[in-house]
Design an enzyme around this catalytic site. Structure first.
Site, PDB file in Angstrom:
ATOM      1  N   LYS A   1       0.832  -1.200   0.000  1.00 18.95           N
ATOM      2  CA  LYS A   1       0.000   0.000   0.000  1.00 18.95           C
ATOM      3  C   LYS A   1       0.868   1.252   0.000  1.00 18.95           C
ATOM      4  CE  LYS A   1      -3.831  -2.283   2.348  1.00 18.95           C
ATOM      5  NZ  LYS A   1      -4.543  -2.555   1.147  1.00 18.95           N
ATOM      6  N   CYS A   2       1.864   1.261  -0.852  1.00 19.52           N
ATOM      7  CA  CYS A   2       2.857   2.336  -0.909  1.00 19.52           C
ATOM      8  C   CYS A   2       2.820   2.980  -2.288  1.00 19.52           C
ATOM      9  CB  CYS A   2       4.243   1.718  -0.645  1.00 19.52           C
ATOM     10  SG  CYS A   2       5.650   2.812  -0.840  1.00 19.52           S
ATOM     11  N   GLY A   3       3.219   4.221  -2.362  1.00 23.86           N
ATOM     12  CA  GLY A   3       3.304   4.883  -3.659  1.00 23.86           C
ATOM     13  C   GLY A   3       4.268   4.186  -4.610  1.00 23.86           C
TER      14      GLY A   3
END
Length: 157
Positions: free
Chosen positions: A34-36
């Site tokens: 759930k990271c850029g």
């Protein structure tokens, strides 16, 4: 102590000796779902498909130490990576990369190749590139895309 002396728990709970990667070029990456930078999974898979047959291994170590961006269980992480990115390179069990509970592999990697200001890992998708002898040849920040590593990988293959 060197890279081949470590073991790590695979995503399925089995123990993996890193000595099994002797003679391979290895890219070690701390990952998060759930990271850029999560779309880098796609680039890592492309790098694995193009260079794996020549001896590249990519070892992904999910970590939830940065902004709680890897909240899932090992099974959820594996399903996410397969469904969204078709990941076929090895996924390991979720670990810590900094602090007193950091996985011994990461303590060693950071000692071998420190960061700009400190040796600590700053964020998800920090990458360590090792040569066929298990020596750390480069440390790359999350902003370095997998495609940008192709030349370094090719030079070691």
């Amino acid at each position: 102590m060197g890279f081949y002396d470590f073991t790590a728990t695979r995503n399925d709970g089995s123990t993996q000796s890193l000595a099994d990667y002797r003679g391979k070029v290895v890219l070690v990456v701390n990952t998060a779902s759930k990271c850029g930078f999560t779309p880098q999974y796609k680039g890592l898979q492309a790098l694995y498909e193009s260079h794996g047959p020549r001896g590249l291994e990519i070892l992904a170590f999910p970590c939830d130490q940065f902004g709680h961006q890897e909240p899932g269980t090992d099974a959820e992480i594996a399903a996410f990576c397969e469904k969204n990115f078709g990941v076929t390179f090895p996924l390991f069990a979720k670990i810590e990369v900094n602090g007193p509970r950091a996985h011994p592999l990461y303590a060693w990697l950071k000692a071998e190749k420190g960061g700009l200001l400190t040796s600590g890992i700053k964020w998800n998708f920090t990458k360590f590139l090792l040569d066929r002898e298990g020596r750390v040849r480069g440390r790359f920040p999350p902003t370095t895309t997998p495609a940008a590593l192709a030349k370094e990988v090719e030079a070691l293959l």
